[in-house]
Design a protein around this motif. Structure first.
Motif, PDB file in Angstrom:
ATOM      1  N   ASN A 405       0.983  -1.017  -0.348  1.00  0.00           N
ATOM      2  CA  ASN A 405       0.393   0.218  -0.059  1.00  0.00           C
ATOM      3  C   ASN A 405       0.571   1.544  -0.103  1.00  0.00           C
ATOM      4  OD1 ASN A 405       0.982  -0.246   3.280  1.00  0.00           O
ATOM      5  ND2 ASN A 405      -0.985   0.491   3.481  1.00  0.00           N
ATOM      6  N   SER A 406       2.103   1.118   0.276  1.00  0.00           N
ATOM      7  CA  SER A 406       3.599   1.978  -0.171  1.00  0.00           C
ATOM      8  C   SER A 406       3.620   2.629  -1.250  1.00  0.00           C
ATOM      9  CB  SER A 406       4.115   1.732   0.812  1.00  0.00           C
ATOM     10  OG  SER A 406       3.893   2.038   2.062  1.00  0.00           O
ATOM     11  N   GLY A 407       3.308   1.682  -2.235  1.00  0.00           N
ATOM     12  CA  GLY A 407       3.151   1.431  -3.748  1.00  0.00           C
ATOM     13  C   GLY A 407       4.798   1.482  -3.819  1.00  0.00           C
ATOM     14  N   TYR A 408       5.410   2.478  -5.096  1.00  0.00           N
ATOM     15  CA  TYR A 408       6.937   2.185  -4.851  1.00  0.00           C
ATOM     16  C   TYR A 408       8.181   3.370  -4.893  1.00  0.00           C
ATOM     17  CZ  TYR A 408       5.218   0.003  -8.954  1.00  0.00           C
ATOM     18  OH  TYR A 408       4.130  -0.997  -9.494  1.00  0.00           O
ATOM     19  N   ALA A 409       7.195   4.396  -3.270  1.00  0.00           N
ATOM     20  CA  ALA A 409       7.770   5.005  -2.656  1.00  0.00           C
ATOM     21  C   ALA A 409       8.717   4.671  -1.714  1.00  0.00           C
ATOM     22  CB  ALA A 409       7.037   5.972  -1.849  1.00  0.00           C
ATOM     23  N   LYS A 410       9.159   3.185  -1.301  1.00  0.00           N
ATOM     24  CA  LYS A 410       9.571   3.044  -0.224  1.00  0.00           C
ATOM     25  C   LYS A 410      10.605   1.793  -0.851  1.00  0.00           C
ATOM     26  CE  LYS A 410       7.280   5.098   2.510  1.00  0.00           C
ATOM     27  NZ  LYS A 410       7.996   6.370   4.417  1.00  0.00           N
ATOM     28  N   ARG A 411      12.028   2.241  -0.449  1.00  0.00           N
ATOM     29  CA  ARG A 411      12.618   1.859  -1.291  1.00  0.00           C
ATOM     30  C   ARG A 411      13.656   0.168  -0.710  1.00  0.00           C
ATOM     31  NH1 ARG A 411      13.780   3.281  -6.670  1.00  0.00           N
ATOM     32  NH2 ARG A 411      13.058   5.060  -7.284  1.00  0.00           N
ATOM     33  N   PHE A 412      13.900  -0.956  -0.532  1.00  0.00           N
ATOM     34  CA  PHE A 412      13.880  -2.367   0.620  1.00  0.00           C
ATOM     35  C   PHE A 412      15.038  -2.372  -0.691  1.00  0.00           C
ATOM     36  CE2 PHE A 412       9.986  -1.573   3.022  1.00  0.00           C
ATOM     37  CZ  PHE A 412      10.920  -2.534   4.404  1.00  0.00           C
ATOM     38  N   GLY A 413      15.633  -1.703  -2.002  1.00  0.00           N
ATOM     39  CA  GLY A 413      16.319  -3.100  -2.256  1.00  0.00           C
ATOM     40  C   GLY A 413      17.776  -3.307  -2.035  1.00  0.00           C
TER      41      GLY A 413
END
Length: 462
Positions: A405-413
């Motif tokens: 539900n955060s879409g592409y705003a959060k980057r874990f990679g």
């Protein structure tokens, strides 16, 4: 890249990996016969995803899987954890199988084998076929039996080509975020429904374990649970009691049925069980022997009964998700599980952090992520010294991706993804992880009396 030194020494047999999930990276939402999942429906519903995005393209892994396997191999890891999209291989969640969907995963497995990367498969990472949701979803007991049939078919086809098969990833999230507060698909907000769903998820796990063993799948079989310690904010009796209840309603609620054949009494006393439907032999079905347990750890629960609640000091800061960085909680959790249950071998199947990463000059400087991973590996090593049988570590995640539900705003990679171009760039953390693994192997070969040299797909060192 920052010059980090590392004195950790893991066993030569230790598994080093990265992890992803189908809906978060595959895209190809309606290609080659794939049916819609609840996350297709949810992400296309206005207001459900913070940035208004969806998973139609995601990281386009469906078309770029060969490139992504090359990336995996470049990291020196020897294992890759991924999930199968149920609606890609069985569009309605029951009925006919989709051979084009199975062909995709077969090609992926072929490519992994070419690169000597061991495959670890997850059957369910939250993307229930919409066809089953239309029949009641996980509130319908029949879904557990459909899941067992799906598990048997995947195990029959791929059970000799993967090292492990996990039934579910984080059923706590499927139940509590999907049905308890409506934050995740299918968007139901009914805490009692969440309890029933959690029971049906556990039942489906047990039925699937039996179904996969019936087809004599050679893969090791288990489940992946997200878990945390519960720390009382103060020494008050109220905070301690609340922390005990939190642990019972989260960790023990899923562990006790699997390992002890019952729900924890402390949790049962705190909930309304009159609407909870449990059949007589359900716990016999749920309590199946595990070949492994997957543990996902990101944070601890810091429990305060004050108003407003007292917050942790967060001495190491917060991730971009707003989660406290608390690596010692990993060791505390593993040791607590080791004391309370007869554990099979354990894999840390997810651990990682979101950062507001930016690509500048062809580089992503994410030194905090490097510190995060190293400190959590130290916590794992500490638990292993105390007797916990941890066999491997999978960083979450390989790629920046669709973060629910955060879409592409959060980057874990470990790998930065430019979503406009699908260009992949190794972050500094990826370079560090690659070098760390190479150093581990070099040191182990040295201890074994063999020559020390560059090891792995890229021979990378510092």
């Amino acid at each position: 890249m920052p010059n980090h030194t590392d004195k950790l020494d893991f066993p030569a047999s230790f598994t080093w990996g990265v992890a992803t999930s189908a809906f978060q990276i595959e895209g190809a939402a309606a290609e080659d016969g794939k049916g819609p999942s609840i996350w297709d429906t949810f992400s296309h519903t206005p207001g459900k995803v913070i940035d208004g995005s969806n998973g139609d393209v995601a990281c386009d892994h469906y078309h770029r899987y060969a490139e992504d396997v090359e990336l995996i191999a470049s990291l020196n890891v020897n294992a890759y954890r991924f999930s199968v999209s149920w609606s890609r291989v069985q569009p309605d969640g029951h009925g006919a199988w989709n051979e084009k969907g199975f062909d995709f995963y077969s090609r992926l497995l072929d490519k992994l084998r070419e690169k000597n990367i061991t495959a670890h498969l997850t059957l369910y990472h939250w993307d229930l076929p919409q066809g089953l949701q239309d029949m009641g979803g996980w509130l319908n007991r029949d879904t557990a039996h459909h899941f067992a049939a799906y598990a048997a078919e995947v195990a029959r086809r791929f059970g000799a080509r993967v090292a492990t098969i996990a039934t579910h990833n984080e059923p706590w999230c499927s139940a509590n975020l999907g049905y308890g507060n409506g934050q995740f698909a299918p968007g139901v907000a009914d805490p009692v429904a969440a309890l029933q769903v959690s029971h049906h998820l556990l039942l489906s796990h047990g039925l699937a374990m039996q179904a996969m063993r019936a087809v004599k799948a050679p893969a090791k079989l288990g489940i992946v649970l997200n878990q945390w310690t519960a720390t009382p904010a103060t020494d008050s009796a109220a905070d301690k009691a609340a922390a005990d209840l939190e642990y019972a309603r989260s960790v023990q609620w899923f562990m006790d049925p699997i390992f002890k054949g019952r729900y924890p009494e402390l949790a049962l006393k705190a909930i309304d069980t009159t609407r909870l439907s449990i059949f007589e032999n359900d716990f016999k079905d749920i309590q199946q022997p595990l070949d492994f347990l997957g543990v996902n750890y990101y944070f601890r629960a810091f429990v305060s009964t004050e108003t407003p609640p007292r917050l942790p000091e967060a001495k190491l800061g917060l991730t971009d998700m707003g989660w406290e960085i608390y690596p010692q909680g990993m060791s505390e959790l593993l040791q607590a599980l080791h004391r309370e249950y007869q554990l099979p071998p354990v894999y840390i199947t997810e651990n990682g952090m979101a950062e507001a990463d930016q690509l500048a000059g062809g580089r992503v400087d994410d030194a905090r992520r490097i510190d995060y991973v190293r400190s959590h590996l130290q916590a794992i090593a500490t638990a292993m010294e105390q007797g916990v049988d941890v066999r491997g570590y999978f960083y979450w995640s390989l790629l920046d991706n669709f973060e629910w539900n955060s879409g592409y705003a959060k980057r874990f990679g470990l790998v930065y993804v430019d979503y406009a171009t699908q260009q992949r760039t190794l972050k500094d953390s990826a370079l560090w992880y690659r070098s760390f693994i190479a150093r581990q192997r070099a040191g182990q070969y040295h201890h074994a009396g063999k020559a020390v040299g560059a090891v792995g797909a890229s021979g990378a060192g510092e």
